[in-house]
Design an enzyme around this catalytic site. Structure first.
Site, PDB file in Angstrom:
ATOM      1  N   GLY A  48      11.550  -5.956  43.154  1.00 25.92           N
ATOM      2  CA  GLY A  48      10.974  -6.040  44.491  1.00 25.92           C
ATOM      3  C   GLY A  48      11.269  -7.389  45.106  1.00 25.92           C
ATOM      4  O   GLY A  48      12.083  -8.170  44.592  1.00 25.92           O
ATOM      5  N   GLY A  49      10.597  -7.670  46.239  1.00 28.68           N
ATOM      6  CA  GLY A  49      10.868  -8.897  46.953  1.00 28.68           C
ATOM      7  C   GLY A  49      10.459 -10.143  46.179  1.00 28.68           C
ATOM      8  O   GLY A  49      10.974 -11.227  46.433  1.00 28.68           O
ATOM      9  N   MET A  50       9.514 -10.037  45.205  1.00 28.05           N
ATOM     10  CA  MET A  50       9.034 -11.205  44.479  1.00 28.05           C
ATOM     11  C   MET A  50       9.662 -11.352  43.104  1.00 28.05           C
ATOM     12  O   MET A  50       9.375 -12.311  42.408  1.00 28.05           O
ATOM     13  CB  MET A  50       7.511 -11.114  44.325  1.00 28.05           C
ATOM     14  CG  MET A  50       6.760 -11.295  45.618  1.00 28.05           C
ATOM     15  SD  MET A  50       7.050 -12.893  46.363  1.00 28.05           S
ATOM     16  CE  MET A  50       6.312 -13.938  45.127  1.00 28.05           C
ATOM     17  N   VAL A  55      11.176  -6.779  37.203  1.00 29.25           N
ATOM     18  CA  VAL A  55      10.290  -6.465  36.089  1.00 29.25           C
ATOM     19  C   VAL A  55      11.103  -5.798  34.988  1.00 29.25           C
ATOM     20  O   VAL A  55      11.848  -4.848  35.235  1.00 29.25           O
ATOM     21  CB  VAL A  55       9.132  -5.546  36.534  1.00 29.25           C
ATOM     22  CG1 VAL A  55       8.220  -5.244  35.350  1.00 29.25           C
ATOM     23  CG2 VAL A  55       8.335  -6.204  37.649  1.00 29.25           C
ATOM     24  N   GLY A  91      12.014  -2.159  37.193  1.00 27.83           N
ATOM     25  CA  GLY A  91      11.753  -2.184  38.632  1.00 27.83           C
ATOM     26  C   GLY A  91      12.061  -3.550  39.198  1.00 27.83           C
ATOM     27  O   GLY A  91      12.212  -4.544  38.484  1.00 27.83           O
ATOM     28  N   LYS A 135       7.786 -10.042  34.336  1.00 27.42           N
ATOM     29  CA  LYS A 135       8.250 -10.227  35.703  1.00 27.42           C
ATOM     30  C   LYS A 135       8.898 -11.597  35.812  1.00 27.42           C
ATOM     31  O   LYS A 135       8.284 -12.613  35.495  1.00 27.42           O
ATOM     32  CB  LYS A 135       7.094 -10.111  36.695  1.00 27.42           C
ATOM     33  CG  LYS A 135       7.549 -10.154  38.161  1.00 27.42           C
ATOM     34  CD  LYS A 135       6.460  -9.698  39.095  1.00 27.42           C
ATOM     35  CE  LYS A 135       6.968  -9.554  40.523  1.00 27.42           C
ATOM     36  NZ  LYS A 135       5.959  -9.029  41.438  1.00 27.42           N
ATOM     37  N   ASP A 171      -1.098  -5.372  49.749  1.00 25.22           N
ATOM     38  CA  ASP A 171       0.089  -4.527  49.574  1.00 25.22           C
ATOM     39  C   ASP A 171      -0.271  -3.291  48.761  1.00 25.22           C
ATOM     40  O   ASP A 171       0.472  -2.870  47.876  1.00 25.22           O
ATOM     41  CB  ASP A 171       1.203  -5.322  48.881  1.00 25.22           C
ATOM     42  CG  ASP A 171       2.571  -4.649  49.033  1.00 25.22           C
ATOM     43  OD1 ASP A 171       2.713  -3.809  49.952  1.00 25.22           O
ATOM     44  OD2 ASP A 171       3.477  -4.946  48.242  1.00 25.22           O
TER      45      ASP A 171
END
Length: 708
Positions: free
Chosen positions: A91-93, A96, A89, A111, A237
């Site tokens: 995402g914005g940060m 993973v 996966g 991550k 979130d």
């Protein structure tokens, strides 16, 4: 004579025999089975096709598990003590990976932070804050952090690997099983599919058990959130994709990348618009400073429970503006109106968690969990539905202008009635009546002029607020560059309309043009930062070969990369010694301009154009969020919404096939003319592997590229 079995029983019996044969390792002959049962041809063909698709989709995952258990531990790369097995996966940060911690021989979720984001001290600080927040939370419903570190400039932290699926994937599967025509992401593995099938079976055959199950899952999440809140951490979130369901039916909270820590004002403002819009609370969407606290998590968890019950979000706006308007001004449809089987007590609990005003929701996540437990145990709940007067007060708070106008109209009508009665009683003549009418007409005209002026001032304040949100709220949020450009481009369009509307006001013209030039300058700076961000491509051999750089150019590019890396490393230090944010932003922009100018001097114009094409190729589905791409392809609002949905699904869909599959689905949304323009934007596909992430990962000799 014996009764013949009904078609459904016969179908189930035949499918059971097929499954027993497959589990026993025996081959089956599909044509023979269908010929034996011609009355079941449609059902059997559908089942066999689904089984073939499942085997094809799970083959890569089974291969990765074998790789994990082998002595050689092959993978796609290594970071320190961790061997990367596959991407699960992004995402914005960060991204993973499923990884193996070599020293302890255990599977973890690793991550990692993108190299380009690490160049921004504020983003690096936010990444460290996420790791810190999760590492300090030790609760049975929160994914624990094992280790935090950095390797060759790559910042990462390792967490427990939760095998299962997110609630967003579960909702998608339940929706697909309920409506066979709907498109939804396939499950990651057979075990996850069995969990979804079990829950779907309860939804169709034992509704009370299903409602108790989803209430229990959200109760687990509420208890985990309450523990975080007691520790001074607000998640901010909470959404289905950040709630993981393992194979034992236990729920885990993950992704504290947008968390707010008590007493920390250096990373985020308390009213930032964070999180996924469909699950964000009204105070988050409207950027109400000082109001976003633990009750925003209660709202987001309530929105998640609403979707688990109804298989649809509380609000279904097609674009951002419509969604914000719905969250601010409308009440979600009661779950019982969408599914009459939903118990009234559970509906009351959900609607209380989704109240617009934080003070009207559950005061704590623990109270939310307690009411859910009362429902599961069949005891009376504490929540109560709002009275008529409470609903009126809530409506007046959401529509103050309409409510105020109604009061004014009522007062004016009363005054007019009294005046009319007085005029009748005094039997004044026609002249007095005409004069009163003229005065009333004058007042109406003056009122309309004042209302027009007030609307203009309100519109300008709203547009100026967008500028402040872009510069004060979003400037330091990772992955918000595209959103900032879209906001500022809209602002520029509005100001041009204001300038045209105020042609007769010289003073307003000067002020409006000054603000327009300021917005144009900000957009130019964003373009410089975006262009300088493509520097990471020049450290990849495949990109250098594609650009056909000679030895001199390669040498100069290597020197520039080394110099940029050195500058980046020197920018780190003790947070207390870092310069103020405004100074860091100025230095970062100056460095970006210098790097961009150096790249322009090294590359020819043709090579510069090709570099931008390679950047779009490396971005994959994320490229369609770039305002320049949206404008070049002339994407319609419905296309943008569909593409955004596909990209969001790809983020929570683990496995290497997710990226090319998402690109294929996105390209299928485009018209032939748009496909032609897209091919012009990206040029010829690069030969060789082009990493989408700006850090060097050293693959093992025996590892195979997932793109091949």
């Amino acid at each position: 004579m014996p009764l013949e079995p009904d078609p459904e029983s016969l179908r189930d019996e035949v499918i059971l025999k097929i499954l027993e044969a497959l589990e026993g390792g025996r081959d089956i002959d599909p044509e023979s089975i269908i010929a034996t049962h011609p009355e079941l041809v449609g059902d059997l063909e559908s089942f066999l096709a689904s089984h073939r698709d499942l085997a094809r989709l799970t083959a890569p995952f089974r291969g990765s598990r074998r790789a994990e258990l082998g002595d050689g531990l092959p993978g796609i790369g290594a970071i320190g003590d961790f061997r990367l097995l596959r991407e699960v996966g992004r995402g914005g940060m960060g991204v993973v990976y499923e990884a193996m911690q070599v020293s302890l021989r255990r599977r973890v979720a690793l991550k990692v932070m993108p190299f380009a984001d690490a160049l921004d001290p504020r983003r690096l600080q936010r990444f460290r804050a996420e790791a810190w927040a999760a590492a300090h939370l030790h609760h049975e419903r929160i994914v624990p952090v094992y280790a935090i570190g950095s390797e060759r400039g790559i910042h990462y932290f390792a967490m427990q690997f939760v095998e299962g699926q997110s609630l967003s994937m579960l909702i998608g599967e339940l929706w697909r099983l309920e409506d066979a025509r709907a498109l939804s992401p396939p499950q990651d593995n057979e075990a996850s599919r069995l969990v979804a099938t079990e829950i779907s079976s309860e939804r169709s055959s034992n509704r009370r058990r299903y409602f108790e199950r989803v209430a229990g899952l959200c109760r687990q999440a509420a208890l985990g959130l309450e523990y975080a809140h007691q520790a001074g951490i607000v998640h901010r979130d909470v959404k289905p994709s950040n709630l993981l369901l393992d194979l034992r039916g236990q729920l885990w909270i993950t992704d504290f990348g947008l968390a707010q820590v008590a007493g920390d004002t250096g990373l985020t403002m308390t009213g930032e618009m964070l999180g996924t819009l469909r699950y964000a609370s009204p105070e988050q969407l409207l950027a109400r400073r000082g109001i976003v606290d633990h009750r925003s998590d209660v709202y987001s968890l309530g929105a998640t429970l609403y979707e688990l019950l109804t298989l649809r979000p509380p609000f279904d706006g097609k674009d951002r503006n419509e969604l914000i308007r719905q969250v601010e001004r409308e009440e979600p449809p009661p779950p019982g109106s969408l599914d009459p089987a939903i118990p009234r007590d559970l509906e009351t609990i959900v609607l209380k968690a989704l109240r617009k005003e934080p003070s009207e929701r559950y005061a704590t996540a623990e109270e939310f969990a307690d009411d859910l437990q009362r429902f599961v145990e069949g005891r009376p709940i504490e929540a109560r539905r709002p009275t008529a007067s409470e609903r009126l007060r809530a409506w007046s708070r959401r529509h103050p202008s309409i409510f105020g106008a109604g009061v004014v109209v009522l007062v004016l009508v009363s005054i007019a009635s009294l005046v009319s009665a007085a005029l009748i009683r005094q039997e004044q003549g026609k002249t007095l009546v005409a004069r009163k009418k003229a005065e009333a007409a004058y007042r109406r005209e003056r009122q309309r002029a004042e209302e027009a002026e007030a609307r203009f001032r309100l519109a300008r304040r709203a547009v100026d607020e967008l500028i402040e949100v872009s510069e004060e709220e979003l400037a330091h949020v990772p992955g918000m560059g595209g959103l900032r450009k879209r906001l500022l481009a809209s602002v520029l369009g509005y100001y041009r309309e204001f300038i045209d509307e105020r042609r007769s006001d010289p003073d307003a013209q000067v002020e409006l043009r000054d603000t327009s030039r300021r917005v144009e300058t900000i957009l130019a700076d964003l373009a410089v930062l975006r262009a300088a961000g493509d520097l990471y491509l020049l450290i990849q051999p495949s990109a250098l070969d594609d650009l056909r750089l000679d030895d001199s150019q390669r040498s100069r590019v290597a020197e520039l990369s080394a110099r940029a890396g050195k500058n980046w490393m020197e920018s780190f230090g003790e947070p207390s010694r870092l310069p103020p944010p405004s100074e860091r932003e100025r230095l970062a922009l100056e460095q970006a301009r210098a790097n961009k100018a150096e790249v322009d001097r090294i590359l020819s114009p043709v090579q510069q154009g090709r570099l931008r094409q390679l950047a779009l190729q490396s971005e994959g589905p994320a490229a369609f969020r770039e305002p320049e791409v949206v404008q070049a392809l002339r994407l319609s609002p419905s296309q943008r919404e569909r593409i955004r949905t596909i990209d969001d699904l790809a983020l929570v869909r683990p496995g290497e096939p997710a990226r090319p599959a998402a690109m294929s689905r996105i390209l299928a949304q485009l018209s032939p003319e748009q496909l032609r323009r897209w091919d012009e934007l990206i040029g010829e596909p690069i030969r060789g592997r082009l990493s989408a992430f700006p850090w060097p990962i050293e693959p093992q000799p025996e590892a195979k590229s997932p793109d091949r």
